[in-house]
Design a protein around this motif. Structure first.
Motif, PDB file in Angstrom:
ATOM      1  N   GLY A   1       0.763  -1.023   0.105  1.00 48.83           N
ATOM      2  CA  GLY A   1      -0.022  -0.022  -0.111  1.00 48.83           C
ATOM      3  C   GLY A   1       0.727   1.366   0.064  1.00 48.83           C
TER       4      GLY A   1
ATOM      5  N   ASP B   1      -6.571   1.215  -8.440  1.00 47.34           N
ATOM      6  CA  ASP B   1      -5.812   0.846  -7.125  1.00 47.34           C
ATOM      7  C   ASP B   1      -4.166   0.537  -7.304  1.00 47.34           C
ATOM      8  OD1 ASP B   1      -7.983   0.900  -5.620  1.00 47.34           O
ATOM      9  OD2 ASP B   1      -8.601  -1.371  -5.764  1.00 47.34           O
TER      10      ASP B   1
ATOM     11  N   TYR C   1      -1.933   2.677  -5.614  1.00 49.43           N
ATOM     12  CA  TYR C   1      -1.690   2.578  -3.838  1.00 49.43           C
ATOM     13  C   TYR C   1      -0.470   1.386  -4.011  1.00 49.43           C
ATOM     14  CZ  TYR C   1      -5.829   4.860  -3.234  1.00 49.43           C
ATOM     15  OH  TYR C   1      -7.152   5.824  -3.114  1.00 49.43           O
TER      16      TYR C   1
ATOM     17  N   GLN D   1     -11.686   2.211 -10.528  1.00 54.18           N
ATOM     18  CA  GLN D   1     -11.217   1.589  -9.109  1.00 54.18           C
ATOM     19  C   GLN D   1     -11.643   0.286  -8.743  1.00 54.18           C
ATOM     20  OE1 GLN D   1     -11.604   4.628  -6.012  1.00 54.18           O
ATOM     21  NE2 GLN D   1     -10.428   3.621  -4.710  1.00 54.18           N
TER      22      GLN D   1
ATOM     23  N   TYR E   1     -11.623  -1.179  -5.795  1.00 50.41           N
ATOM     24  CA  TYR E   1     -12.046  -1.068  -4.424  1.00 50.41           C
ATOM     25  C   TYR E   1     -12.243   0.265  -3.724  1.00 50.41           C
ATOM     26  CZ  TYR E   1     -11.224  -6.159  -4.412  1.00 50.41           C
ATOM     27  OH  TYR E   1     -11.169  -7.475  -4.762  1.00 50.41           O
TER      28      TYR E   1
ATOM     29  N   LYS F   1     -12.369   2.756  -0.352  1.00 48.16           N
ATOM     30  CA  LYS F   1     -11.698   2.834   1.013  1.00 48.16           C
ATOM     31  C   LYS F   1     -12.758   3.137   2.071  1.00 48.16           C
ATOM     32  CE  LYS F   1      -9.254   6.254  -0.419  1.00 48.16           C
ATOM     33  NZ  LYS F   1      -9.503   6.374  -1.827  1.00 48.16           N
ATOM     34  N   ARG F   2     -12.579   2.644   3.278  1.00 49.86           N
ATOM     35  CA  ARG F   2     -13.625   2.586   4.443  1.00 49.86           C
ATOM     36  C   ARG F   2     -12.696   2.833   5.621  1.00 49.86           C
ATOM     37  NH1 ARG F   2     -14.432  -1.973   7.546  1.00 49.86           N
ATOM     38  NH2 ARG F   2     -13.778  -3.768   6.391  1.00 49.86           N
TER      39      ARG F   2
ATOM     40  N   ILE G   1      -7.513   2.571   7.999  1.00 47.14           N
ATOM     41  CA  ILE G   1      -7.939   2.529   6.697  1.00 47.14           C
ATOM     42  C   ILE G   1      -7.980   1.288   5.974  1.00 47.14           C
ATOM     43  CG2 ILE G   1      -7.769   3.879   4.491  1.00 47.14           C
ATOM     44  CD1 ILE G   1      -6.431   6.257   5.973  1.00 47.14           C
ATOM     45  N   LYS G   2      -9.174   0.767   5.709  1.00 50.24           N
ATOM     46  CA  LYS G   2      -9.367  -0.348   4.914  1.00 50.24           C
ATOM     47  C   LYS G   2      -9.183  -0.021   3.592  1.00 50.24           C
ATOM     48  CE  LYS G   2      -9.928  -3.727   7.220  1.00 50.24           C
ATOM     49  NZ  LYS G   2      -8.748  -4.754   7.769  1.00 50.24           N
ATOM     50  N   HIS G   3      -9.328  -1.241   2.732  1.00 43.53           N
ATOM     51  CA  HIS G   3      -9.035  -1.221   1.259  1.00 43.53           C
ATOM     52  C   HIS G   3      -9.769  -2.368   0.770  1.00 43.53           C
ATOM     53  CE1 HIS G   3      -7.238   0.306  -2.662  1.00 43.53           C
ATOM     54  NE2 HIS G   3      -8.051   1.018  -2.146  1.00 43.53           N
ATOM     55  N   ASP G   4     -10.797  -2.662   1.108  1.00 43.34           N
ATOM     56  CA  ASP G   4     -11.702  -3.961   0.891  1.00 43.34           C
ATOM     57  C   ASP G   4     -13.199  -3.822   0.575  1.00 43.34           C
ATOM     58  OD1 ASP G   4     -12.450  -3.246   3.201  1.00 43.34           O
ATOM     59  OD2 ASP G   4     -11.553  -5.135   4.331  1.00 43.34           O
TER      60      ASP G   4
END
Length: 264
Positions: A40, A104, A107, A185, A187, A189-190, A204-207
């Motif tokens: 990442g 993505d 990243y 994109q 995925y 981010k959340r 920070i999740k990316h899923d």
């Protein structure tokens, strides 16, 4: 041929070592990889701190290995400019645990390392496998080995940067190989909030899957349809590899994996 192998999953990644060993059939291989997982970080380089490097005991006598206390991009820059006396003909980054698709790739440390290879004037390949509980790196490794010589040969006219993604979600057999372009994109981010005692932390999740705007013949579309994706990526459109060259690479992968070419 001299080949540099790196990654963003770290020096202890099984995918890194298996890839490096397979490429000894193609050329002389050296590993320079981060000392730990650096997923990442994209194109990040270390500019404010000193970077330490350490020789690593290799299980293979014909592969030299160095770990770097830095990013994947640091690894490539150091390998090209300082750590070795001879130039590299090819840089391969991977095999990454988890796909690198669409926007993505901005990243991705895996792709970031390959981009720095291309910026250094060296043909580069990023290779990733869609992650599941049990990852099979075999098809990714065979795909890279099958195109390595062709990618170097292409460099007489272009400096290629190739992004390969292999489906591996367990939903069925691979349906073929497809020349693609980076999609939108893959995925979203959340933010995950959690507490430890009185303190609040965030991760920070990316899923979070994004199913909006998946174009046909994009890399995202290919993986969703159980197709090996081969695309050319670049920081500028002028460096994109001509479609005819990508079709040659797809043909080599098709032959090696004994799967059809999926075309428009």
């Amino acid at each position: 041929m001299r080949i540099l192998v790196t990654n963003d999953d770290g020096i202890n990644s099984d995918g890194l070592w298996r890839l490096a060993y397979s490429l000894t059939s193609v050329g002389v291989v050296s590993i320079v990889a981060p000392d730990r997982d650096r997923s990442g970080v994209g194109l990040a380089t270390t500019v404010l701190d000193a970077i330490r490097v350490n020789n690593v005991s290799s299980p293979y006598n014909d592969i030299d290995a160095i770990s770097v206390e830095g990013t994947p991009s640091d690894c490539v820059i150091l390998a090209i400019d300082e750590l070795f006396d001879e130039d590299f003909d090819l840089i391969v980054s991977g095999v990454n645990y988890g796909s690198n698709l669409g926007k993505d790739i901005l990243y991705s440390g895996t792709v970031g390392a390959a981009i720095h290879g291309q910026l250094g004037g060296i043909p580069s390949i990023a290779v990733s496998v869609e992650s599941v509980d049990m990852v099979d790196y075999d098809l990714a490794i065979r795909s890279v080995a099958s195109i390595a010589n062709a990618v170097v040969d292409i460099a007489s006219n272009h400096i290629p940067l190739i992004n390969i993604n292999i489906p591996n979600d367990g939903t069925g057999p691979i349906n073929g190989v497809c020349v693609t372009k980076p999609g939108v994109q893959a995925y979203l981010k959340r933010v995950e909030k959690f507490h430890e005692g009185r303190r609040t932390y965030y991760r920070i999740k990316h899923d979070k899957a994004n199913d909006i705007g998946i174009e046909e013949y994009s890399d995202i579309w290919a993986i969703r349809n159980q197709l090996v994706s081969i695309s050319s990526i670049s920081l500028g459109e002028t460096n994109l590899l001509p479609i005819k060259n990508l079709q040659i690479l797809a043909g080599l992968v098709s032959k090696e994996l004994e799967i059809p070419i999926f075309e428009k």
